[in-house]
Write a protein that holds these residues in place. Structure first.
Motif, PDB file in Angstrom:
ATOM      1  N   VAL A 131       0.877  -1.416  -0.074  1.00  0.00           N
ATOM      2  CA  VAL A 131      -0.138   0.026   0.051  1.00  0.00           C
ATOM      3  C   VAL A 131       0.936   1.190  -0.144  1.00  0.00           C
ATOM      4  N   PHE A 132       1.930   1.504   0.915  1.00  0.00           N
ATOM      5  CA  PHE A 132       2.803   2.298   0.985  1.00  0.00           C
ATOM      6  C   PHE A 132       3.654   2.883  -0.549  1.00  0.00           C
ATOM      7  N   ALA A 133       3.797   1.816  -1.144  1.00  0.00           N
ATOM      8  CA  ALA A 133       4.349   1.697  -2.379  1.00  0.00           C
ATOM      9  C   ALA A 133       3.580   1.991  -3.529  1.00  0.00           C
ATOM     10  N   LYS A 134       2.365   1.906  -3.181  1.00  0.00           N
ATOM     11  CA  LYS A 134       1.355   1.908  -4.301  1.00  0.00           C
ATOM     12  C   LYS A 134       1.402   0.749  -5.446  1.00  0.00           C
ATOM     13  N   ASP A 135       1.745  -0.227  -4.847  1.00  0.00           N
ATOM     14  CA  ASP A 135       2.511  -1.479  -5.848  1.00  0.00           C
ATOM     15  C   ASP A 135       1.100  -2.328  -6.278  1.00  0.00           C
ATOM     16  N   VAL A 136       0.494  -2.203  -7.255  1.00  0.00           N
ATOM     17  CA  VAL A 136      -0.840  -2.863  -7.433  1.00  0.00           C
ATOM     18  C   VAL A 136      -0.255  -4.303  -7.441  1.00  0.00           C
ATOM     19  N   ASP A 137       0.569  -4.814  -8.262  1.00  0.00           N
ATOM     20  CA  ASP A 137       0.992  -6.137  -8.502  1.00  0.00           C
ATOM     21  C   ASP A 137       1.364  -6.621  -7.223  1.00  0.00           C
ATOM     22  N   ARG A 138       2.026  -6.199  -6.461  1.00  0.00           N
ATOM     23  CA  ARG A 138       2.452  -6.797  -5.082  1.00  0.00           C
ATOM     24  C   ARG A 138       1.237  -6.928  -4.247  1.00  0.00           C
ATOM     25  N   TYR A 139       0.589  -5.693  -4.111  1.00  0.00           N
ATOM     26  CA  TYR A 139      -0.776  -5.889  -3.457  1.00  0.00           C
ATOM     27  C   TYR A 139      -1.593  -7.041  -3.727  1.00  0.00           C
ATOM     28  N   GLU A 195       0.440  11.424  -3.032  1.00  0.00           N
ATOM     29  CA  GLU A 195       0.039  11.005  -1.552  1.00  0.00           C
ATOM     30  C   GLU A 195       0.538   9.710  -1.300  1.00  0.00           C
ATOM     31  N   ARG A 196       0.780   9.192   0.017  1.00  0.00           N
ATOM     32  CA  ARG A 196       1.008   7.773   0.242  1.00  0.00           C
ATOM     33  C   ARG A 196       0.154   7.509   1.296  1.00  0.00           C
ATOM     34  N   VAL A 197      -0.081   6.236   1.567  1.00  0.00           N
ATOM     35  CA  VAL A 197      -0.963   5.727   2.705  1.00  0.00           C
ATOM     36  C   VAL A 197      -0.134   4.806   3.539  1.00  0.00           C
ATOM     37  N   ILE A 198      -0.035   5.253   4.931  1.00  0.00           N
ATOM     38  CA  ILE A 198       0.434   4.238   6.008  1.00  0.00           C
ATOM     39  C   ILE A 198      -0.744   3.419   6.586  1.00  0.00           C
ATOM     40  N   LYS A 244      -3.721   5.952   6.988  1.00  0.00           N
ATOM     41  CA  LYS A 244      -3.246   7.413   7.152  1.00  0.00           C
ATOM     42  C   LYS A 244      -2.740   7.915   5.848  1.00  0.00           C
ATOM     43  N   ALA A 245      -3.173   8.793   5.360  1.00  0.00           N
ATOM     44  CA  ALA A 245      -2.612   9.499   4.156  1.00  0.00           C
ATOM     45  C   ALA A 245      -1.645  10.598   4.527  1.00  0.00           C
ATOM     46  N   VAL A 246      -0.334  10.745   3.688  1.00  0.00           N
ATOM     47  CA  VAL A 246       0.523  11.437   3.798  1.00  0.00           C
ATOM     48  C   VAL A 246       1.006  12.203   2.861  1.00  0.00           C
ATOM     49  N   THR A 247       1.791  13.372   2.794  1.00  0.00           N
ATOM     50  CA  THR A 247       2.221  14.062   1.658  1.00  0.00           C
ATOM     51  C   THR A 247       3.410  13.299   1.684  1.00  0.00           C
ATOM     52  N   LEU A 301      -2.415  13.985   6.470  1.00  0.00           N
ATOM     53  CA  LEU A 301      -3.691  14.937   5.761  1.00  0.00           C
ATOM     54  C   LEU A 301      -4.783  14.327   6.068  1.00  0.00           C
ATOM     55  N   ARG A 302      -5.093  12.866   6.369  1.00  0.00           N
ATOM     56  CA  ARG A 302      -6.494  12.630   6.837  1.00  0.00           C
ATOM     57  C   ARG A 302      -6.171  11.108   7.280  1.00  0.00           C
TER      58      ARG A 302
END
Length: 142
Positions: free
Chosen positions: A19-27, A66-69, A93-96, A102-103
């Motif tokens: 999720v943090f890497a926004k890696d669709v295949d890995r997820y 954005e990234r998501v932690i 948690k969305a972060v810059t 951010l939220r």
């Protein structure tokens, strides 16, 4: 990070990293081909990994820079032979890019995993949040 001792908890660690890497295949690789997902957002269920991939691609694409932690707390596991159940509270948690929050929102998460030849795969996932009885609004903070 090295592999965790518990292969079930490793799936959660891989989930967080993907999720943090926004890696669709890995997820998506964490999920069984025949996965059934009861997600909180907009669709009653996702039946099969192809429909889940579409949602994940859209979610990650919507994040722009954005990234998501993801953070799991109070994680509990039940393992029996080739099946496992995990339940936890999860914070998204969305972060810059510089890490500014951010939220965020909290969910309840339950996953059922099945051991396959290539490791543990999520066969079923269910996310939820309680609804306030007075307002009928979703409660996103634990």
């Amino acid at each position: 990070m090295g592999k965790l001792d518990d292969p079930i908890l490793q799936v959660l660690s891989d989930y967080k990293a993907a999720v943090f890497a926004k890696d669709v295949d890995r997820y998506v690789d964490l999920y069984d081909e025949d996965v059934l997902i009861f997600d909180m957002w907009g669709v009653w269920s996702y039946d099969g990994v192809a429909s889940w991939r579409e949602m994940v691609t859209s979610w990650f694409g919507s994040l722009c820079t954005e990234r998501v932690i993801v953070d799991f707390v109070d994680t509990q596991t039940i393992v029996a032979q080739n099946l496992a159940v995990v339940h936890a509270f999860v914070t998204f948690k969305a972060v810059t890019a510089d890490g500014t929050e951010l939220r965020s929102l909290d969910n309840r998460l339950t996953v059922t995993l099945r051991q396959k030849g290539d490791g543990w795969k999520i066969a079923h996932q269910h996310t939820s949040s309680p609804i306030d009885l007075d307002t009928a609004k979703v409660i996103f903070k634990r």
